[in-house]
Motif scaffolding. Structure first.
Motif: not given
Length: 186
Positions: A129-141, A151-160
Motif C-alpha cells: 500500500e505505501p509503495l502504491t501510494r508512492l507510485a501514485e505520487q510519482v505518476l501524478t508529479s 500505480a499498481p503497474d509501476l509497482v509491478g514493473l519495479v518489482d519485476a
C-alpha cells in the motif's frame, strides 16, 4: 520491545540469510539455530512448525521492505525522466538488501500453494500500500493521467526489475526501462 520480539527478528534474519545463500530447502529449525548463533532448540521455541518458521521469515522480509521507502519524498512536479530516476533509485535502494530480495524470490516459488504467505510477500504485503501510494505520487508529479489506476503497474514493473536484478539474470538498464515505460504513458 521485549526479548521475544528481538529473538524473532534474529531468527527471521537468519532464515533470510539461509534461504538467500542455500535455498529454501536449507530453512530448518536446526540450521536457523546455527546461523543465528542460538542454542539448539531456540528456533523451535518461537516457531513450532516449518510454516511458523516461514511466517517469521516472511514477516521479517516485509518489515525490511517498508523501511526501504520510509523517507522518500516526491517533488510536486517532475519530468518523466526524473520520475524514472526516482523509481530507479528506489529500486537500487531495495536491491542493496540482496539477501532479502533473493530470499523473497525463492519464497515466491516455494509458497505457490500457500495463498496466505504468498500474498504476504506480494499483493497483501504491508509495503504494497505505501509503495502504491508512492507510485501514485510519482505518476501524478510526472503528469500521468489516471495515476491511481496506473500505480499498481509501476509497482509491478519495479518489482519485476528488482527480481530480475536479484536473480542476476542479465544486466538491464533499469533507468532506461522505467523511462521508456513512463514516457509511453498518457
Amino acid at each position: 520491545m521485549g526479548r521475544g520480539a528481538g529473538r524473532r527478528e534474529q531468527i527471521g534474519d537468519a532464515g533470510v540469510r539461509l534461504i538467500a545463500r542455500d535455498g529454501v530447502h536449507a530453512l530448518t529449525h536446526l540450521h536457523v539455530d546455527a546461523e543465528a548463533g542460538l542454542p539448539r532448540g531456540s528456533t523451535s521455541y518461537y516457531a513450532r512448525t516449518r510454516r511458523d518458521l516461514l511466517t517469521l521469515v516472511v514477516n521479517r522480509l516485509s518489515e525490511g521492505s517498508q523501511s526501504d521507502i520510509a523517507d522518500v519524498k516526491i517533488p510536486a512536479s517532475l519530468h518523466r525522466h526524473e520520475a524514472a530516476g526516482i523509481a530507479a533509485d528506489i529500486l537500487a535502494h531495495m536491491a542493496r538488501r540482496s539477501d532479502a530480495q533473493a530470499a523473497r524470490g525463492a519464497l515466491l516459488f516455494e509458497l505457490r500453494d500457500d495463498a496466505e504467505l504468498r500474498e504476504a510477500l506480494t499483493a497483501k504485503a504491508p509495503v504494497r500500500e505505501p509503495l502504491t501510494r508512492l507510485a501514485e505520487q510519482v505518476l501524478t508529479s510526472a503528469g500521468v493521467s489516471d495515476a491511481v489506476t496506473r500505480a499498481p503497474d509501476l509497482v509491478g514493473l519495479v518489482d519485476a526489475l528488482l527480481m530480475y536484478q536479484a536473480a542476476e539474470a542479465a544486466p538491464v538498464d533499469t533507468r532506461a526501462v522505467l523511462t521508456a515505460y513512463l514516457e509511453g504513458l498518457d
